[in-house]
Design a protein around this motif. Sequence first.
Motif, PDB file in Angstrom:
ATOM      1  N   ARG A 294       0.848  -1.207   0.000  1.00 33.27           N
ATOM      2  CA  ARG A 294       0.000   0.000   0.000  1.00 33.27           C
ATOM      3  C   ARG A 294       0.878   1.250   0.000  1.00 33.27           C
ATOM      4  O   ARG A 294       0.576   2.237  -0.670  1.00 33.27           O
ATOM      5  CB  ARG A 294      -0.898   0.013   1.233  1.00 33.27           C
ATOM      6  CG  ARG A 294      -2.052  -0.939   1.157  1.00 33.27           C
ATOM      7  CD  ARG A 294      -3.023  -0.682   2.280  1.00 33.27           C
ATOM      8  NE  ARG A 294      -3.398  -1.914   2.946  1.00 33.27           N
ATOM      9  CZ  ARG A 294      -4.444  -2.052   3.736  1.00 33.27           C
ATOM     10  NH1 ARG A 294      -5.216  -1.005   3.993  1.00 33.27           N
ATOM     11  NH2 ARG A 294      -4.723  -3.194   4.300  1.00 33.27           N
ATOM     12  N   GLY A 295       1.948   1.194   0.769  1.00 28.92           N
ATOM     13  CA  GLY A 295       2.876   2.323   0.775  1.00 28.92           C
ATOM     14  C   GLY A 295       3.504   2.551  -0.583  1.00 28.92           C
ATOM     15  O   GLY A 295       3.715   3.700  -0.998  1.00 28.92           O
TER      16      GLY A 295
ATOM     17  N   HIS B  90     -11.924   3.494  -4.464  1.00 23.93           N
ATOM     18  CA  HIS B  90     -11.415   2.380  -3.662  1.00 23.93           C
ATOM     19  C   HIS B  90     -10.017   2.692  -3.145  1.00 23.93           C
ATOM     20  O   HIS B  90      -9.699   2.402  -1.983  1.00 23.93           O
ATOM     21  CB  HIS B  90     -11.411   1.100  -4.511  1.00 23.93           C
ATOM     22  CG  HIS B  90     -11.085  -0.130  -3.730  1.00 23.93           C
ATOM     23  ND1 HIS B  90     -12.001  -0.764  -2.916  1.00 23.93           N
ATOM     24  CD2 HIS B  90      -9.931  -0.847  -3.621  1.00 23.93           C
ATOM     25  CE1 HIS B  90     -11.442  -1.823  -2.355  1.00 23.93           C
ATOM     26  NE2 HIS B  90     -10.179  -1.898  -2.772  1.00 23.93           N
ATOM     27  N   MET B  91      -9.177   3.292  -3.991  1.00 21.97           N
ATOM     28  CA  MET B  91      -7.821   3.623  -3.558  1.00 21.97           C
ATOM     29  C   MET B  91      -7.824   4.695  -2.476  1.00 21.97           C
ATOM     30  O   MET B  91      -7.033   4.643  -1.529  1.00 21.97           O
ATOM     31  CB  MET B  91      -6.987   4.074  -4.755  1.00 21.97           C
ATOM     32  CG  MET B  91      -6.517   2.923  -5.619  1.00 21.97           C
ATOM     33  SD  MET B  91      -5.350   3.441  -6.894  1.00 21.97           S
ATOM     34  CE  MET B  91      -4.778   1.822  -7.446  1.00 21.97           C
ATOM     35  N   VAL B  92      -8.693   5.687  -2.631  1.00 22.06           N
ATOM     36  CA  VAL B  92      -8.787   6.741  -1.617  1.00 22.06           C
ATOM     37  C   VAL B  92      -9.229   6.163  -0.279  1.00 22.06           C
ATOM     38  O   VAL B  92      -8.718   6.533   0.788  1.00 22.06           O
ATOM     39  CB  VAL B  92      -9.769   7.841  -2.088  1.00 22.06           C
ATOM     40  CG1 VAL B  92     -10.088   8.802  -0.954  1.00 22.06           C
ATOM     41  CG2 VAL B  92      -9.183   8.606  -3.273  1.00 22.06           C
ATOM     42  N   LYS B  93     -10.153   5.201  -0.338  1.00 20.22           N
ATOM     43  CA  LYS B  93     -10.712   4.622   0.884  1.00 20.22           C
ATOM     44  C   LYS B  93      -9.779   3.627   1.552  1.00 20.22           C
ATOM     45  O   LYS B  93      -9.636   3.622   2.782  1.00 20.22           O
ATOM     46  CB  LYS B  93     -12.035   3.937   0.563  1.00 20.22           C
ATOM     47  CG  LYS B  93     -12.736   3.340   1.780  1.00 20.22           C
ATOM     48  CD  LYS B  93     -14.070   2.719   1.396  1.00 20.22           C
ATOM     49  CE  LYS B  93     -14.771   2.114   2.614  1.00 20.22           C
ATOM     50  NZ  LYS B  93     -16.069   1.493   2.246  1.00 20.22           N
TER      51      LYS B  93
ATOM     52  N   GLY C 291      -6.423   2.519   0.069  1.00 22.52           N
ATOM     53  CA  GLY C 291      -5.027   2.507  -0.335  1.00 22.52           C
ATOM     54  C   GLY C 291      -4.664   1.337  -1.217  1.00 22.52           C
ATOM     55  O   GLY C 291      -3.491   1.161  -1.569  1.00 22.52           O
ATOM     56  N   GLN C 292      -5.667   0.545  -1.602  1.00 25.31           N
ATOM     57  CA  GLN C 292      -5.423  -0.669  -2.376  1.00 25.31           C
ATOM     58  C   GLN C 292      -6.034  -0.575  -3.771  1.00 25.31           C
ATOM     59  O   GLN C 292      -6.935   0.217  -4.025  1.00 25.31           O
ATOM     60  CB  GLN C 292      -6.043  -1.877  -1.661  1.00 25.31           C
ATOM     61  CG  GLN C 292      -5.472  -2.136  -0.277  1.00 25.31           C
ATOM     62  CD  GLN C 292      -6.277  -3.182   0.472  1.00 25.31           C
ATOM     63  OE1 GLN C 292      -7.336  -3.604   0.027  1.00 25.31           O
ATOM     64  NE2 GLN C 292      -5.771  -3.599   1.627  1.00 25.31           N
ATOM     65  N   TRP C 293      -5.536  -1.412  -4.660  1.00 26.44           N
ATOM     66  CA  TRP C 293      -6.139  -1.614  -5.969  1.00 26.44           C
ATOM     67  C   TRP C 293      -7.383  -2.481  -5.772  1.00 26.44           C
ATOM     68  O   TRP C 293      -7.434  -3.338  -4.885  1.00 26.44           O
ATOM     69  CB  TRP C 293      -5.178  -2.316  -6.915  1.00 26.44           C
ATOM     70  CG  TRP C 293      -3.831  -1.655  -7.082  1.00 26.44           C
ATOM     71  CD1 TRP C 293      -2.951  -1.311  -6.105  1.00 26.44           C
ATOM     72  CD2 TRP C 293      -3.216  -1.294  -8.318  1.00 26.44           C
ATOM     73  NE1 TRP C 293      -1.821  -0.740  -6.652  1.00 26.44           N
ATOM     74  CE2 TRP C 293      -1.954  -0.725  -8.012  1.00 26.44           C
ATOM     75  CE3 TRP C 293      -3.593  -1.401  -9.658  1.00 26.44           C
ATOM     76  CZ2 TRP C 293      -1.075  -0.268  -8.986  1.00 26.44           C
ATOM     77  CZ3 TRP C 293      -2.723  -0.944 -10.633  1.00 26.44           C
ATOM     78  CH2 TRP C 293      -1.487  -0.377 -10.307  1.00 26.44           C
ATOM     79  N   ARG C 294      -8.385  -2.311  -6.640  1.00 26.50           N
ATOM     80  CA  ARG C 294      -9.605  -3.130  -6.499  1.00 26.50           C
ATOM     81  C   ARG C 294      -9.343  -4.597  -6.817  1.00 26.50           C
ATOM     82  O   ARG C 294      -9.887  -5.490  -6.160  1.00 26.50           O
ATOM     83  CB  ARG C 294     -10.709  -2.623  -7.436  1.00 26.50           C
ATOM     84  CG  ARG C 294     -11.358  -1.334  -7.009  1.00 26.50           C
ATOM     85  CD  ARG C 294     -12.445  -0.951  -7.990  1.00 26.50           C
ATOM     86  NE  ARG C 294     -11.886  -0.777  -9.323  1.00 26.50           N
ATOM     87  CZ  ARG C 294     -12.576  -0.956 -10.455  1.00 26.50           C
ATOM     88  NH1 ARG C 294     -13.829  -1.341 -10.409  1.00 26.50           N
ATOM     89  NH2 ARG C 294     -11.988  -0.749 -11.614  1.00 26.50           N
ATOM     90  N   PHE C 295      -8.548  -4.846  -7.841  1.00 25.44           N
ATOM     91  CA  PHE C 295      -8.262  -6.206  -8.267  1.00 25.44           C
ATOM     92  C   PHE C 295      -6.750  -6.424  -8.247  1.00 25.44           C
ATOM     93  O   PHE C 295      -5.982  -5.479  -8.079  1.00 25.44           O
ATOM     94  CB  PHE C 295      -8.854  -6.462  -9.656  1.00 25.44           C
ATOM     95  CG  PHE C 295     -10.310  -6.087  -9.752  1.00 25.44           C
ATOM     96  CD1 PHE C 295     -11.253  -6.701  -8.951  1.00 25.44           C
ATOM     97  CD2 PHE C 295     -10.727  -5.086 -10.619  1.00 25.44           C
ATOM     98  CE1 PHE C 295     -12.593  -6.338  -9.016  1.00 25.44           C
ATOM     99  CE2 PHE C 295     -12.065  -4.714 -10.691  1.00 25.44           C
ATOM    100  CZ  PHE C 295     -13.004  -5.342  -9.886  1.00 25.44           C
ATOM    101  N   THR C 296      -6.305  -7.651  -8.430  1.00 22.96           N
ATOM    102  CA  THR C 296      -4.888  -7.992  -8.288  1.00 22.96           C
ATOM    103  C   THR C 296      -3.990  -7.030  -9.042  1.00 22.96           C
ATOM    104  O   THR C 296      -4.071  -6.920 -10.268  1.00 22.96           O
ATOM    105  CB  THR C 296      -4.627  -9.421  -8.781  1.00 22.96           C
ATOM    106  OG1 THR C 296      -5.455 -10.337  -8.060  1.00 22.96           O
ATOM    107  CG2 THR C 296      -3.153  -9.788  -8.585  1.00 22.96           C
TER     108      THR C 296
END
Length: 395
Positions: free
Chosen positions: A46-47, A242-245, A247-252
């Motif tokens: 995430r970082g 999704h990233m704002v909420k 910090g991750q990508w939605r899918f792989t």
Amino acid sequence: MTPSFPQFEQPRLGEPYLLTPGPLTTSYAVKEAMLRDWGSWDDDFRGMTHELRTGLLALLGEGAEDFDCVPMQGSGSFSVEAMLASFIPPEGKALVLANGAYGQRSALTLRYLGREHVVLDKGDYLPPRGDEVASILADDPAITHVVAIHCETSSGILNPVEEVSEAVYAAGRKLLVDSMSAFGAIELKPSEIRYEAMVSSANKCIEGVPGFGFIIARKDELESAKGNSHSLSLDVHAQWAHMVKTGQWRFTPPTHVVAAFIEALKAHSAEGGVSGRGARYTNNRDVVVAGMRELGFETLLDNRWLSPIIVTFFCPADENFAFDQFYNLMKEKGFIIYPGKLTVVDSFRVGCIGQMDGNVMRQVVIAAKESLDEMGVSSATPPLQALEERAKLAA
């Protein structure tokens, strides 16, 4: 005085230099960054995603606070489709400025999306001009968005996006920029050129490897894009939210590619950012153009329109010249060139981007001369038809 740049090593294991507009020759450090596995949901990754997004936004300079960066899995074309589908609403209408394969691809994408659009087709290499855009927008008030290609690598032309932008916003419309092969080496500052969103890719001027593209868009445009996309996986608003909420990508995510890109961003910054990277590419272009012209080759474009990304050369008229043989001879000497995409005359292209400097480009010219000699080509002068085509551009 000739600029001084770091020496670049020959790619390891006898790899040839990729004289293409991406994928391109990458550094050892970028390659080595992919030797570790990463957990896509882990805080460390995430970082990395945060570092990627903020690092790209920093390249905008003044005005970056109004934008956000949304990386998107897949090739550059995935991100172009994501941008077009997310920011042009179903009821919108686009004007596509085309002078090569990538403008035409945007038009084809819009056909697939069912978005109404018109095309200003300038042929293989003529640039769209601001007055033409202004005239079309004045005649068609239904047009809501204009799609421009920053650098059209079919020909190597650097399109005048600043004057296009001025015409677009004078008419109260919105501009979307495909800066796939230019961002990171050619300035696209929102403080100087207005646009709503732009798109590029990891494996271009930042000198990463293929695996994701990215959309940099105004935050208010990202907010209003909700519900526009035709696609689950290519929905820019959903990916952004999704990233704002989280910090991750939605899918792989392409974890190894992201790690490589972080390393590429560090090298980009160390080289002097956009201006430093652009200066090296410009020197690469100047060296190879001067050298090839000395051999008798002619460029498709006048110096005014030559980009520092890739250069199109006419094939020689000599009956002993065959591009496939020339290509193979250049490859044997350590250089992979790019076929031409012009429809009227035969051509080939030489990329100026990637882990190369002026010393490498001088070796490209030597390899070209040796290849011509081996083919029995006495002159690299192009056919008359090629020069006539170039004269059209000058006119």
